[in-house]
Motif scaffolding. Structure first.
Motif, PDB file in Angstrom:
ATOM      1  N   LEU A 159       0.813  -1.219   0.000  1.00  0.00           N
ATOM      2  CA  LEU A 159       0.000   0.000   0.000  1.00  0.00           C
ATOM      3  C   LEU A 159       0.844   1.267   0.000  1.00  0.00           C
ATOM      4  O   LEU A 159       0.296   2.372  -0.064  1.00  0.00           O
ATOM      5  CB  LEU A 159      -0.927   0.006   1.219  1.00  0.00           C
ATOM      6  N   THR A 160       2.162   1.115   0.077  1.00  0.00           N
ATOM      7  CA  THR A 160       3.061   2.263   0.098  1.00  0.00           C
ATOM      8  C   THR A 160       3.979   2.224  -1.111  1.00  0.00           C
ATOM      9  O   THR A 160       4.028   1.235  -1.846  1.00  0.00           O
ATOM     10  CB  THR A 160       3.905   2.272   1.383  1.00  0.00           C
ATOM     11  N   GLU A 161       4.745   3.275  -1.284  1.00  0.00           N
ATOM     12  CA  GLU A 161       5.713   3.335  -2.380  1.00  0.00           C
ATOM     13  C   GLU A 161       6.786   4.355  -2.054  1.00  0.00           C
ATOM     14  O   GLU A 161       6.655   5.142  -1.109  1.00  0.00           O
ATOM     15  CB  GLU A 161       5.026   3.675  -3.704  1.00  0.00           C
ATOM     16  N   GLY A 162       7.872   4.295  -2.819  1.00  0.00           N
ATOM     17  CA  GLY A 162       8.943   5.279  -2.679  1.00  0.00           C
ATOM     18  C   GLY A 162       9.593   5.270  -1.309  1.00  0.00           C
ATOM     19  O   GLY A 162       9.867   4.218  -0.736  1.00  0.00           O
ATOM     20  N   ARG A 163       9.833   6.459  -0.779  1.00  0.00           N
ATOM     21  CA  ARG A 163      10.527   6.595   0.503  1.00  0.00           C
ATOM     22  C   ARG A 163       9.725   5.988   1.652  1.00  0.00           C
ATOM     23  O   ARG A 163      10.293   5.409   2.573  1.00  0.00           O
ATOM     24  CB  ARG A 163      10.802   8.075   0.784  1.00  0.00           C
ATOM     25  N   ARG A 193       7.809   3.375   1.483  1.00  0.00           N
ATOM     26  CA  ARG A 193       7.985   1.923   1.435  1.00  0.00           C
ATOM     27  C   ARG A 193       9.344   1.520   1.981  1.00  0.00           C
ATOM     28  O   ARG A 193       9.465   0.512   2.683  1.00  0.00           O
ATOM     29  CB  ARG A 193       7.799   1.412   0.015  1.00  0.00           C
ATOM     30  N   ALA A 194      10.377   2.297   1.674  1.00  0.00           N
ATOM     31  CA  ALA A 194      11.710   1.993   2.204  1.00  0.00           C
ATOM     32  C   ALA A 194      11.721   2.088   3.725  1.00  0.00           C
ATOM     33  O   ALA A 194      12.301   1.241   4.418  1.00  0.00           O
ATOM     34  CB  ALA A 194      12.742   2.936   1.595  1.00  0.00           C
ATOM     35  N   ARG A 195      11.080   3.124   4.260  1.00  0.00           N
ATOM     36  CA  ARG A 195      11.015   3.266   5.722  1.00  0.00           C
ATOM     37  C   ARG A 195      10.239   2.125   6.347  1.00  0.00           C
ATOM     38  O   ARG A 195      10.620   1.602   7.407  1.00  0.00           O
ATOM     39  CB  ARG A 195      10.368   4.606   6.071  1.00  0.00           C
ATOM     40  N   LEU A 196       9.156   1.720   5.707  1.00  0.00           N
ATOM     41  CA  LEU A 196       8.365   0.610   6.223  1.00  0.00           C
ATOM     42  C   LEU A 196       9.155  -0.689   6.160  1.00  0.00           C
ATOM     43  O   LEU A 196       9.059  -1.535   7.059  1.00  0.00           O
ATOM     44  CB  LEU A 196       7.064   0.477   5.432  1.00  0.00           C
ATOM     45  N   THR A 197       9.964  -0.847   5.117  1.00  0.00           N
ATOM     46  CA  THR A 197      10.819  -2.034   5.006  1.00  0.00           C
ATOM     47  C   THR A 197      11.777  -2.112   6.179  1.00  0.00           C
ATOM     48  O   THR A 197      11.936  -3.165   6.809  1.00  0.00           O
ATOM     49  CB  THR A 197      11.599  -2.007   3.678  1.00  0.00           C
ATOM     50  N   GLY A 199      21.361   3.621  -1.209  1.00  0.00           N
ATOM     51  CA  GLY A 199      21.304   4.343   0.057  1.00  0.00           C
ATOM     52  C   GLY A 199      19.917   4.407   0.662  1.00  0.00           C
ATOM     53  O   GLY A 199      19.693   5.171   1.608  1.00  0.00           O
ATOM     54  N   GLN A 200      18.960   3.603   0.143  1.00  0.00           N
ATOM     55  CA  GLN A 200      17.575   3.739   0.563  1.00  0.00           C
ATOM     56  C   GLN A 200      17.257   3.079   1.904  1.00  0.00           C
ATOM     57  O   GLN A 200      16.209   3.367   2.491  1.00  0.00           O
ATOM     58  CB  GLN A 200      16.650   3.161  -0.510  1.00  0.00           C
ATOM     59  N   LEU A 201      18.124   2.190   2.377  1.00  0.00           N
ATOM     60  CA  LEU A 201      17.827   1.435   3.591  1.00  0.00           C
ATOM     61  C   LEU A 201      18.544   1.964   4.826  1.00  0.00           C
ATOM     62  O   LEU A 201      18.657   1.258   5.830  1.00  0.00           O
ATOM     63  CB  LEU A 201      18.159  -0.051   3.379  1.00  0.00           C
ATOM     64  N   GLY A 202      19.010   3.191   4.767  1.00  0.00           N
ATOM     65  CA  GLY A 202      19.581   3.787   5.966  1.00  0.00           C
ATOM     66  C   GLY A 202      21.091   3.692   6.031  1.00  0.00           C
ATOM     67  O   GLY A 202      21.752   3.298   5.062  1.00  0.00           O
ATOM     68  N   PRO A 203      21.665   4.046   7.187  1.00  0.00           N
ATOM     69  CA  PRO A 203      23.120   4.106   7.334  1.00  0.00           C
ATOM     70  C   PRO A 203      23.781   2.748   7.137  1.00  0.00           C
ATOM     71  O   PRO A 203      23.183   1.701   7.381  1.00  0.00           O
ATOM     72  CB  PRO A 203      23.307   4.617   8.776  1.00  0.00           C
ATOM     73  N   LYS A 204      25.051   2.814   6.691  1.00  0.00           N
ATOM     74  CA  LYS A 204      25.807   1.611   6.380  1.00  0.00           C
ATOM     75  C   LYS A 204      27.029   1.485   7.280  1.00  0.00           C
ATOM     76  O   LYS A 204      27.555   2.470   7.801  1.00  0.00           O
ATOM     77  CB  LYS A 204      26.271   1.628   4.919  1.00  0.00           C
ATOM     78  N   LEU A 205      27.473   0.260   7.441  1.00  0.00           N
ATOM     79  CA  LEU A 205      28.740  -0.047   8.087  1.00  0.00           C
ATOM     80  C   LEU A 205      29.468  -1.043   7.197  1.00  0.00           C
ATOM     81  O   LEU A 205      28.953  -2.116   6.925  1.00  0.00           O
ATOM     82  CB  LEU A 205      28.521  -0.641   9.481  1.00  0.00           C
ATOM     83  N   GLY A 262      14.916  -1.588  -5.983  1.00  0.00           N
ATOM     84  CA  GLY A 262      16.135  -0.811  -6.136  1.00  0.00           C
ATOM     85  C   GLY A 262      16.956  -0.691  -4.874  1.00  0.00           C
ATOM     86  O   GLY A 262      17.831   0.183  -4.791  1.00  0.00           O
ATOM     87  N   TYR A 263      16.721  -1.559  -3.892  1.00  0.00           N
ATOM     88  CA  TYR A 263      17.464  -1.468  -2.635  1.00  0.00           C
ATOM     89  C   TYR A 263      18.876  -2.018  -2.764  1.00  0.00           C
ATOM     90  O   TYR A 263      19.769  -1.625  -2.028  1.00  0.00           O
ATOM     91  CB  TYR A 263      16.728  -2.209  -1.520  1.00  0.00           C
TER      92      TYR A 263
END
Length: 257
Positions: free
Chosen positions: A23-27, A29-33, A89-95, A150-151
């Motif tokens: 039910l979501t899309e774009g940013r 949906r990424a936040r919900l993921t 870069g859609q899933l937040g900070p990286k290490l 695209g993640y």
């Protein structure tokens, strides 16, 4: 609310979050993921803590979260064992080139896959193999879905399974290799023995829900029919026997005269 109902509450929250994905899309949906993975992680680690104790929960985190990050960092650096890929870069900070949320996903599904194998098999190599299949076959849903969003992406996504473009076959073999290693360590350090159907029921439900909802989502809502078929066939190796075992009453052990 009694304890029996309370233990199901985290799973209900997770299911509601996952229902919101199509039910979501774009940013959003990424936040919900990200939120969904965090919820799944807390659900699995919390269950390990409450049902098996602090030592088992710590082992689960060390092996699957720590091990998951290590193998992902190795993967994005060297291309082994999943192929040459990168995260967006859609899933937040990286290490180490790996979004911090990614290792949590390994733990989220490793624990219910392990408990499903514990429920179905005796200790030994067969249990490790079944648990590894239970985890690795989930990726037949996960990677096609995340690539479609695209993640992350592969530089050379061939050869791929028929109907599932964008994900090389070698990635699934890499998942199986890592899953075998993780489950072999869990078998040594967190065997989780004992019949605990009542306490473990939310984890069985999580595994079966993940299977059924993934088939439905890929086939109907996400326009990913290829991964719906491949995932349905592969993950059924654990999901179908688990469902059958839960539907059958557990027979009492025969007492020798």
């Amino acid at each position: 609310m009694d304890r029996n109902r309370l233990r199901w509450l985290p799973l209900v929250v997770l299911v509601l979050a996952q229902i919101g994905y199509p039910l979501t899309e774009g940013r959003d949906r990424a936040r919900l993921t990200v939120a969904t993975v965090v919820l799944g992680y807390l659900l699995s680690v919390g269950h390990a803590l409450l049902s098996r104790g602090a030592r088992t929960a710590a082992v689960l985190i060390l092996v699957t979260t720590g091990g998951g990050w290590a193998v992902e960092a190795l993967g994005v650096t060297t291309g082994f064992p999943f192929g040459d890929y990168d995260y967006s870069g859609q899933l937040g900070p990286k290490l180490g080139g790996v979004p911090l949320v990614i290792p949590l996903a390994w733990t989220w599904m490793a624990w219910p896959a392990w408990l499903a194998a514990v429920r179905l098999t005796r200790p030994g190599p067969r249990r490790v193999a079944l648990a590894a299949l239970g985890l690795a076959t989930w990726d037949l849903f996960l990677d096609p879905q995340m690539v479609a969003e695209g993640y992350w992406s592969w530089h050379r996504p061939t050869p791929a399974l028929p109907g599932v473009a964008g994900v090389p076959v070698g990635n699934y073999l890499g998942w199986l290799l890592v899953a075998v290693l993780l489950m072999a360590v869990l078998a040594r350090l967190a065997p989780a023995e004992g019949a605990r159907d009542a306490a473990d029921a939310p984890m069985y439900a999580l595994y079966l829900w993940t299977y059924a909802s993934s088939v439905l989502a890929h086939a109907v809502f996400l326009d990913l029919p290829g991964s719906a078929v491949w995932g349905a066939l592969a993950m059924s190796v654990v999901a179908v026997p688990l469902a059958g075992a839960l539907l059958r009453p557990r027979l009492p052990h025969r007492v020798r005269a």
